[in-house]
Design a protein around this motif. Structure first.
Motif, PDB file in Angstrom:
ATOM      1  N   THR A  80       0.823  -1.203   0.000  1.00 31.92           N
ATOM      2  CA  THR A  80       0.000   0.000   0.000  1.00 31.92           C
ATOM      3  C   THR A  80       0.860   1.256   0.000  1.00 31.92           C
ATOM      4  O   THR A  80       0.355   2.353  -0.076  1.00 31.92           O
ATOM      5  CB  THR A  80      -0.919   0.036   1.232  1.00 31.92           C
ATOM      6  OG1 THR A  80      -0.082   0.046   2.391  1.00 31.92           O
ATOM      7  CG2 THR A  80      -1.811  -1.156   1.270  1.00 31.92           C
ATOM      8  N   LEU A 109      -6.642   7.883  -4.977  1.00 30.10           N
ATOM      9  CA  LEU A 109      -6.596   8.072  -3.521  1.00 30.10           C
ATOM     10  C   LEU A 109      -7.840   8.829  -3.054  1.00 30.10           C
ATOM     11  O   LEU A 109      -8.467   8.487  -2.059  1.00 30.10           O
ATOM     12  CB  LEU A 109      -5.339   8.852  -3.129  1.00 30.10           C
ATOM     13  CG  LEU A 109      -4.001   8.135  -3.313  1.00 30.10           C
ATOM     14  CD1 LEU A 109      -2.842   9.077  -3.019  1.00 30.10           C
ATOM     15  CD2 LEU A 109      -3.934   6.919  -2.402  1.00 30.10           C
ATOM     16  N   THR A 153     -11.066   6.686  -3.391  1.00 25.86           N
ATOM     17  CA  THR A 153     -11.109   5.684  -2.324  1.00 25.86           C
ATOM     18  C   THR A 153     -11.556   6.327  -1.018  1.00 25.86           C
ATOM     19  O   THR A 153     -12.375   5.782  -0.284  1.00 25.86           O
ATOM     20  CB  THR A 153      -9.718   5.052  -2.114  1.00 25.86           C
ATOM     21  OG1 THR A 153      -9.191   4.683  -3.371  1.00 25.86           O
ATOM     22  CG2 THR A 153      -9.809   3.838  -1.219  1.00 25.86           C
ATOM     23  N   LEU A 154     -11.013   7.508  -0.752  1.00 19.94           N
ATOM     24  CA  LEU A 154     -11.349   8.204   0.494  1.00 19.94           C
ATOM     25  C   LEU A 154     -12.837   8.554   0.530  1.00 19.94           C
ATOM     26  O   LEU A 154     -13.529   8.306   1.519  1.00 19.94           O
ATOM     27  CB  LEU A 154     -10.494   9.470   0.623  1.00 19.94           C
ATOM     28  CG  LEU A 154     -10.570  10.156   1.974  1.00 19.94           C
ATOM     29  CD1 LEU A 154      -9.985   9.261   3.051  1.00 19.94           C
ATOM     30  CD2 LEU A 154      -9.831  11.487   1.940  1.00 19.94           C
ATOM     31  N   HIS A 159     -14.874   5.528   0.957  1.00 17.08           N
ATOM     32  CA  HIS A 159     -14.729   5.017   2.318  1.00 17.08           C
ATOM     33  C   HIS A 159     -15.618   5.795   3.279  1.00 17.08           C
ATOM     34  O   HIS A 159     -16.279   5.234   4.144  1.00 17.08           O
ATOM     35  CB  HIS A 159     -13.265   5.137   2.730  1.00 17.08           C
ATOM     36  CG  HIS A 159     -12.952   4.438   4.012  1.00 17.08           C
ATOM     37  ND1 HIS A 159     -13.099   3.080   4.160  1.00 17.08           N
ATOM     38  CD2 HIS A 159     -12.524   4.910   5.200  1.00 17.08           C
ATOM     39  CE1 HIS A 159     -12.767   2.749   5.400  1.00 17.08           C
ATOM     40  NE2 HIS A 159     -12.414   3.841   6.037  1.00 17.08           N
ATOM     41  N   TYR A 190      -9.722   0.874   4.829  1.00 19.27           N
ATOM     42  CA  TYR A 190      -9.291   1.842   3.823  1.00 19.27           C
ATOM     43  C   TYR A 190      -8.149   1.278   2.988  1.00 19.27           C
ATOM     44  O   TYR A 190      -8.150   1.371   1.765  1.00 19.27           O
ATOM     45  CB  TYR A 190      -8.863   3.153   4.487  1.00 19.27           C
ATOM     46  CG  TYR A 190      -8.384   4.183   3.490  1.00 19.27           C
ATOM     47  CD1 TYR A 190      -9.300   4.877   2.696  1.00 19.27           C
ATOM     48  CD2 TYR A 190      -7.032   4.454   3.333  1.00 19.27           C
ATOM     49  CE1 TYR A 190      -8.872   5.810   1.765  1.00 19.27           C
ATOM     50  CE2 TYR A 190      -6.592   5.385   2.402  1.00 19.27           C
ATOM     51  CZ  TYR A 190      -7.518   6.063   1.626  1.00 19.27           C
ATOM     52  OH  TYR A 190      -7.083   6.974   0.710  1.00 19.27           O
ATOM     53  N   ILE A 191      -7.195   0.642   3.683  1.00 22.49           N
ATOM     54  CA  ILE A 191      -6.043   0.081   2.985  1.00 22.49           C
ATOM     55  C   ILE A 191      -6.472  -1.022   2.012  1.00 22.49           C
ATOM     56  O   ILE A 191      -6.044  -1.074   0.869  1.00 22.49           O
ATOM     57  CB  ILE A 191      -5.043  -0.503   4.013  1.00 22.49           C
ATOM     58  CG1 ILE A 191      -4.472   0.622   4.894  1.00 22.49           C
ATOM     59  CG2 ILE A 191      -3.941  -1.262   3.328  1.00 22.49           C
ATOM     60  CD1 ILE A 191      -3.512   1.531   4.185  1.00 22.49           C
ATOM     61  N   LYS A 213      -9.402  -1.431   0.659  1.00 22.47           N
ATOM     62  CA  LYS A 213     -10.138  -0.804  -0.433  1.00 22.47           C
ATOM     63  C   LYS A 213      -9.183  -0.134  -1.413  1.00 22.47           C
ATOM     64  O   LYS A 213      -9.337  -0.241  -2.625  1.00 22.47           O
ATOM     65  CB  LYS A 213     -11.085   0.239   0.146  1.00 22.47           C
ATOM     66  CG  LYS A 213     -12.520   0.028  -0.273  1.00 22.47           C
ATOM     67  CD  LYS A 213     -13.386   1.112   0.298  1.00 22.47           C
ATOM     68  CE  LYS A 213     -14.605   0.501   0.938  1.00 22.47           C
ATOM     69  NZ  LYS A 213     -15.389   1.496   1.671  1.00 22.47           N
ATOM     70  N   LEU A 214      -8.185   0.547  -0.867  1.00 18.29           N
ATOM     71  CA  LEU A 214      -7.224   1.256  -1.721  1.00 18.29           C
ATOM     72  C   LEU A 214      -6.542   0.272  -2.671  1.00 18.29           C
ATOM     73  O   LEU A 214      -6.380   0.543  -3.854  1.00 18.29           O
ATOM     74  CB  LEU A 214      -6.189   1.982  -0.856  1.00 18.29           C
ATOM     75  CG  LEU A 214      -5.136   2.785  -1.623  1.00 18.29           C
ATOM     76  CD1 LEU A 214      -5.792   3.895  -2.422  1.00 18.29           C
ATOM     77  CD2 LEU A 214      -4.112   3.382  -0.670  1.00 18.29           C
ATOM     78  N   TYR A 271      -8.928  -0.600  -5.467  1.00 17.97           N
ATOM     79  CA  TYR A 271      -9.096   0.462  -6.457  1.00 17.97           C
ATOM     80  C   TYR A 271      -7.831   0.678  -7.273  1.00 17.97           C
ATOM     81  O   TYR A 271      -7.882   1.022  -8.445  1.00 17.97           O
ATOM     82  CB  TYR A 271      -9.476   1.782  -5.779  1.00 17.97           C
ATOM     83  CG  TYR A 271     -10.932   1.885  -5.448  1.00 17.97           C
ATOM     84  CD1 TYR A 271     -11.866   2.228  -6.418  1.00 17.97           C
ATOM     85  CD2 TYR A 271     -11.384   1.651  -4.159  1.00 17.97           C
ATOM     86  CE1 TYR A 271     -13.206   2.317  -6.118  1.00 17.97           C
ATOM     87  CE2 TYR A 271     -12.723   1.749  -3.843  1.00 17.97           C
ATOM     88  CZ  TYR A 271     -13.632   2.083  -4.823  1.00 17.97           C
ATOM     89  OH  TYR A 271     -14.948   2.169  -4.522  1.00 17.97           O
ATOM     90  N   LEU A 272      -6.677   0.498  -6.625  1.00 19.36           N
ATOM     91  CA  LEU A 272      -5.423   0.767  -7.312  1.00 19.36           C
ATOM     92  C   LEU A 272      -5.101  -0.292  -8.357  1.00 19.36           C
ATOM     93  O   LEU A 272      -4.508   0.001  -9.375  1.00 19.36           O
ATOM     94  CB  LEU A 272      -4.268   0.827  -6.317  1.00 19.36           C
ATOM     95  CG  LEU A 272      -3.874   2.196  -5.791  1.00 19.36           C
ATOM     96  CD1 LEU A 272      -2.722   2.047  -4.809  1.00 19.36           C
ATOM     97  CD2 LEU A 272      -3.437   3.131  -6.921  1.00 19.36           C
TER      98      LEU A 272
END
Lengths: 203, 174
Positions: free
Chosen positions: A58, A170, A173-174, A177, B107-108, B110-111, B114-115
């Motif tokens: 990440t 980013l 995603t935020l 979320h 969040y991680i 999900k990130l 998406y990435l």
């Protein structure tokens, strides 16, 4: 103090070796790190190791460097992190310096040029195949394909900087979320990495 | 001189900071920076990718060292290599501090989801970019196809692929 120096020297020699022998970089070095840190030294247990692989993905940057910093820090704090990062980067630094001075002398030499003329298209094949391998970790849906195609067009046709695209991801995603909270799409790639131990939490 | 070193630092810092996924996904990012500054011909950059494949070490580090050396000697190579590593360093240390909170964070996870498609797009963009400078005739198309076939059908090592391609180049163009 003496113990610390001995351990630092050991960290240096382990990560130097890892930097020296990982061809193809990144994920190729994972088995090597596991053998050194988990099997041989017993410094880190298996579960923590798998977690670390997941978590360091990440963070931006070269996978090899990130893993070294992460494990260096776990093993011996800041000093460990600095030594591990330095040791893992040193072999490629020296090799490329050597290559740079070689290439300054031999560029324009017709044999060298012809060899690289043959190698360059092979790189296209290697990259395409790498993309294909990566794509297997995704459960493809129509919208994911669309996003991929749009991002590809944005970078290769419109010349939009990848930085902008990544910042956008980013941000999205935020927002997602914050709006949708804890709901998570099941994802087979992550479950594979976690070896099922957390599959029920993720799904 | 100082201005060049500063430019090198900023560019490679950016590459380190936004280079998610490492490896092939970082190629587009590096190419973007090189293009903006005109530091390397694109052919030369593809040669570096080839060398990065044949030698140990990440592409980002290899490019940093090479470009830095080319633009301003040993000092440049040290600065550019350091600049790539610094963002990782800061972020990984932060990550280590909050490790237990972060490692199961939604969040991680999900990130990452998406990435991943974006990283694939960046890898494909890298292939498109390299193809533009290296697919020059029928022979080069043939090399791409043979490489894809070998990678898919056999367990051939990438270093072996490059050696074979280099030999073919010497024979086909010699």
């Amino acid at each position: 103090m003496r113990d610390k120096v001995v351990k630092l020297a050991k960290i240096f020699s382990i990560f130097f070796r890892i930097g020296l022998f990982t061809f193809g970089g990144g994920f190729a070095m994972i088995p090597l790190i596991r053998r050194e840190l988990v099997d041989k030294q017993g410094w880190i247990d298996e579960e923590r190791f798998i977690d670390a692989i997941l978590v360091t993905q990440t963070v931006p940057g070269a996978v090899a460097i990130n893993l070294s910093i992460f494990f260096g820090y776990r093993l011996l704090g800041l000093a460990g992190a600095v030594v591990a990062a330095f040791a893992v980067a040193l072999p490629s630094f020296l090799i490329i310096l050597g290559f740079a001075s070689f290439f300054n002398n031999f560029a324009g030499h017709s044999l060298v040029d012809n060899i690289f003329k043959g190698i360059r298209p092979a790189i296209v094949g290697l990259i395409l195949y790498g993309g294909f391998q990566l794509s297997k970790s995704i459960k493809w849906t129509g919208s994911l394909v669309l996003i991929t195609v749009l991002a590809l067009l944005a970078t290769s046709v419109l010349n939009i900087s990848p930085v902008i695209i990544i910042l956008l991801v980013l941000l999205i995603t935020l927002i997602d979320h914050l709006l949708r909270g804890r709901r998570i799409i099941p994802d087979k790639g992550i479950q594979v990495v976690k070896e099922g131990q957390d599959a029920e939490n993720i799904a | 001189m100082l201005k060049t070193l500063l430019d090198l630092f900023v560019s490679f810092f950016k590459i380190g900071l936004f280079g998610f996924g490492g490896g092939y996904a970082m190629i587009s990012l590096i190419q973007n920076e090189l293009n903006n500054h005109g530091w390397l011909s694109m052919e030369e950059f593809v040669n570096i990718i080839a060398v990065a494949e044949m030698t140990p070490g990440p592409i980002a580090i290899n490019s940093g060292t090479y470009v830095g050396y080319k633009v301003s000697g040993l000092a440049g190579s040290v600065v550019a290599t350091l600049a790539v590593v610094v963002p990782s360093f800061i972020l990984v240390l932060l990550l280590s501090l909050f490790y237990d909170k972060v490692r199961r964070s939604d969040y991680i996870i999900k990130l990452l989801q998406y990435l991943r498609p974006i990283l694939i797009a960046l890898v494909l963009a890298a292939a498109v970019f390299v193809a533009r400078t290296s697919i020059i005739d029928f022979n080069s198309v043939l090399i791409v196809l043979v490489v894809l076939f070998l990678l898919h059908k056999t367990k051939i090592h990438p270093v072996m692929v490059i050696i074979l391609a280099g030999v073919s180049g010497a024979l086909l163009y010699g």
